[in-house]
Design an enzyme around this catalytic site. Structure first.
Site, mmCIF file in Angstrom:
data_model
loop_
_atom_site.group_PDB
_atom_site.id
_atom_site.type_symbol
_atom_site.label_atom_id
_atom_site.label_comp_id
_atom_site.label_asym_id
_atom_site.label_seq_id
_atom_site.Cartn_x
_atom_site.Cartn_y
_atom_site.Cartn_z
ATOM 1 N N HIS A 1 0.774 -1.272 -0.113
ATOM 2 C CA HIS A 1 -0.095 -0.024 0.051
ATOM 3 C C HIS A 1 0.777 1.295 -0.043
ATOM 4 O O HIS A 1 2.059 1.165 0.342
ATOM 5 C CB HIS A 1 -0.954 0.011 1.327
ATOM 6 C CG HIS A 1 -0.283 -0.154 2.483
ATOM 7 N ND1 HIS A 1 -0.013 -1.187 3.121
ATOM 8 C CD2 HIS A 1 0.280 0.869 3.131
ATOM 9 C CE1 HIS A 1 0.792 -0.968 4.327
ATOM 10 N NE2 HIS A 1 0.783 0.440 4.378
ATOM 11 N N CYS B 1 1.501 2.816 11.965
ATOM 12 C CA CYS B 1 2.870 2.425 10.862
ATOM 13 C C CYS B 1 2.909 3.769 10.029
ATOM 14 O O CYS B 1 2.146 4.801 10.103
ATOM 15 C CB CYS B 1 2.251 1.341 10.048
ATOM 16 S SG CYS B 1 0.747 1.753 8.940
#
Length: 660
Positions: free
Chosen positions: A67, A209
């Site tokens: 991603h 993250c």
């Protein structure tokens, strides 16, 4: 918004057979592009690959979620791919990856789609559901399984046929089915933390993250699910792209036995001072949830001391090796230094461009006219901050804020004392580790004196000791070394300088933005402060060659590349002209044995010619946009062109034509 609003039929590929990680990412990007979610596919792929460099999105358990948030994304979207036999995606557990979900999010947007993507991340943590998706034979069945799972009607060992039957009974919202559909027992979701009888939680978690979408939610889900299975009350705070979810309160922290921080980016840590705390990578929160919870409840977790050396050690334990830490500290200083170098360097170069050289008084070149003097004054002011900024932010990276001021002073004294860039580099590390030493020394002081440490003891003694060290230990030998190197460079004949050009320009093409590339670039920018401009010219030439060579080769030898590579090759013209070496990374990753050596050879040729033509560069960046400020600009462009052609021809020879 439902998950299937972001995941379209044309973005799903079942039973695929990618052979490499790069091919898998590109196949998924093609699927994403098929739904019209991308406006610049190659830019999106580049951002996904950059995200992979910070840590594999192969999460283990047969699952991967590549991603990125990217300017190449037009609208948020999903793409999915199953590889039933599995493939090597460099997963964190070393096992083959069988199920892929690619996530695309527009840069700078935090919208409701972020929560949808986070929900998907938690759903696919269910092993039964994941296996059902991998076994799906039709795209319709794949989507039906997701619809049923999102409606909380999924049952263990459910097949896609059963899911399709439920969907045909008009499942529309979570928990809503046709009248005859069996309603399963509702289970707490990841957003429903389980409390103890007194309303407190035994364990707290924090997940984060860099992108803030998939890993953040999946780590939170893994910790919450595992804690429920182990009978442990837990609350997990998610620092995601849409903000903080389930934020921990002061009461939560005060009552908890232990905190687990699973994060790959900075999160507020001072609030945990004095509490048992475990700090790990976000991937460990996904793959090692049980081990973390066992440690958290064992009573053996270390006590976190905010701002102290122990806190720093905790942060380091979540990272890689000591050498990697040194590199990150250095890059923290360099990244903060570069705006001063680039802004100041280009303005100084403009000062020379707008001035007329007077042979009778060459010392005034660059300040001979009012306009030139104006640019020189501003650029010089910016440039003067370069070394203090470098040392200060290296020190801060190591020892937090106490290291900043001490590093600034060390960088200033290094510049004034003649040790220059190397001295400031050393001063930054000395500042950081000196402050850690002082923190340890003062840790024995009573709590009543805690308040005077940051405002009196640290700055006074830190600056004093730094002054002593830099003046009497660092400056004398490093200053002599600098002077010797400068004299050696100035006295070198052309052939010797050509060797220097080959080495530094070649380094730029070794890893194209990695540590070797950065080492050459940092040395080149550091030499600017000493008045040596030839090395920086060679460095920029070497960095421009790889993407330009790729672009030339895809243009004139297209049969060596896939259609997707030929399309991305065009963008490398822009990247090459802009001195963005990273444009060649996808090609190097796909075929490193042929691409990297070819790029090194061509970059070395460009660097050698730049030195041979006595080209100079006062601005550390800019590509062709700063050519007017380059010494001997036409020959410099020729050097870059020759190096790019050499690499393009080598690639054409080494790469075999592809079959239709």
């Amino acid at each position: 918004m439902k998950i299937t609003d972001l995941l379209q039929k044309q973005s799903i590929q079942l039973q695929a057979h990618p052979t490499t990680k790069d091919i898998a990412i590109r196949q998924l990007a093609e699927l994403m592009d098929a739904s019209g979610n991308l406006k610049n596919k190659e830019q999106y792929i580049k951002d996904v690959l950059i995200r992979e460099e910070s840590g594999s999105t192969g999460l283990g358990m047969g699952l991967a979620t590549p991603h990125a948030k990217s300017i190449g994304v037009k609208t948020p979207g999903l793409a999915a791919m199953t590889v039933p036999e599995g493939m090597n995606f460099e997963s964190l557990d070393g096992e083959p990856t069988r199920l892929f979900f690619m996530i695309a999010a527009p840069e700078g947007q935090a919208d409701m789609h972020v929560q949808v993507l986070a929900n998907l991340a938690t759903l696919i943590m269910d092993p039964e559901f994941k296996e059902a998706l991998i076994k799906a034979q039709t795209v319709e069945g794949f989507l039906a399984l997701i619809d049923v799972k999102e409606a909380d009607l999924f049952k263990p060992k459910m097949t896609e046929t059963e899911a399709l039957a439920i969907v045909e009974q008009n499942v529309t919202t979570a928990g809503t089915a046709a009248p005859n559909a069996e309603q399963p027992e509702q289970k707490p979701t990841e957003a429903t933390p389980a409390k103890a009888g007194d309303g407190s939680y035994r364990v707290l978690g924090v997940t984060a993250c860099p992108t803030g979408i998939a890993h953040t939610a999946m780590a939170a889900e893994a910790l919450t699910r595992t804690a429920a299975d182990m009978g442990i009350t837990i609350k997990v705070e998610q620092n995601g792209a849409s903000g903080v979810k389930d934020a921990l309160t002061a009461q939560d922290i005060a009552n908890a036995d232990c905190i687990i921080v699973a994060a790959d980016k900075s999160v507020p840590m001072a609030r945990f001072n004095g509490k048992p705390l475990i700090q790990v990578k976000v991937a460990d929160g996904i793959n090692k949830a049980k081990e973390l919870l066992e440690e958290a409840t064992s009573g053996k977790a270390p006590i976190y001391e905010a701002g102290e050396e122990k806190a720093n050690k905790n942060a380091i334990s979540a990272k890689d090796s000591f050498g990697r830490q040194i590199y990150k500290h250095l890059m923290n200083g360099v990244s903060h230094m570069l705006p001063f170098v680039i802004g100041g360097g280009i303005l100084i170069a403009l000062a020379f461009l707008f001035d007329d050289f007077n042979p009778a008084d060459p010392s005034k070149f660059g300040s001979g006219s009012e306009l030139a003097a104006f640019f020189m004054k501003i650029g010089g002011a910016s440039f003067s901050f370069m070394l203090p900024i470098l040392a200060g932010f290296i020190g801060m990276s190591i020892a937090d804020r106490p290291g900043l001021a001490v590093g600034f002073v060390g960088g200033y004294l290094a510049n004034a004392g003649g040790s220059g860039f190397l001295g400031a580099l050393l001063a930054g590390f000395v500042a950081g580790y000196l402050m850690l030493l002082l923190k340890r020394a003062f840790s024995v002081l009573p709590q009543s004196l805690e308040g005077i440490k940051p405002v009196l003891l640290y700055p006074v003694l830190g600056v004093l000791f730094m002054g002593i060290i830099i003046t009497f230990i660092i400056n004398p030998p490093v200053g002599a070394l600098n002077e010797g190197l400068m004299n050696a460079l100035k006295s070198m004949d052309t052939s010797s300088r050509i060797v220097i050009g080959i080495i530094f320009a070649g380094m730029m093409a070794v890893d194209m933005g990695g540590p070797v590339n950065k080492a050459a670039y940092v040395i080149g920018t550091g030499l600017l402060a000493t008045g040596e401009y030839g090395v920086m010219a060679a460095v920029m030439a070497g960095g421009m060659v790889p993407p330009l060579a790729i672009a030339l080769c895809t243009t004139f030898f297209p049969n060596r590349f896939t259609p997707a590579e030929r399309k991305s090759g065009i963008t490398n013209y822009v990247m090459g002209f802009s001195f963005i070496t990273e444009g060649a990374i996808p090609f190097a990753a796909a075929d490193p044995v042929r691409v990297i050596p070819s790029c090194i050879v061509g970059a070395g040729v460009a660097g050698a010619l730049s030195m041979a033509f006595e080209c100079t560069l006062r601005a550390p960046h800019g590509g062709i946009f700063v050519v007017p400020t380059i010494g001997n600009p036409l020959m410099y462009l020729l050097a870059i062109l020759v190096g790019s052609v050499v690499t393009a021809l080598l690639l054409a020879v080494l790469k075999n034509p592809l079959k239709d």
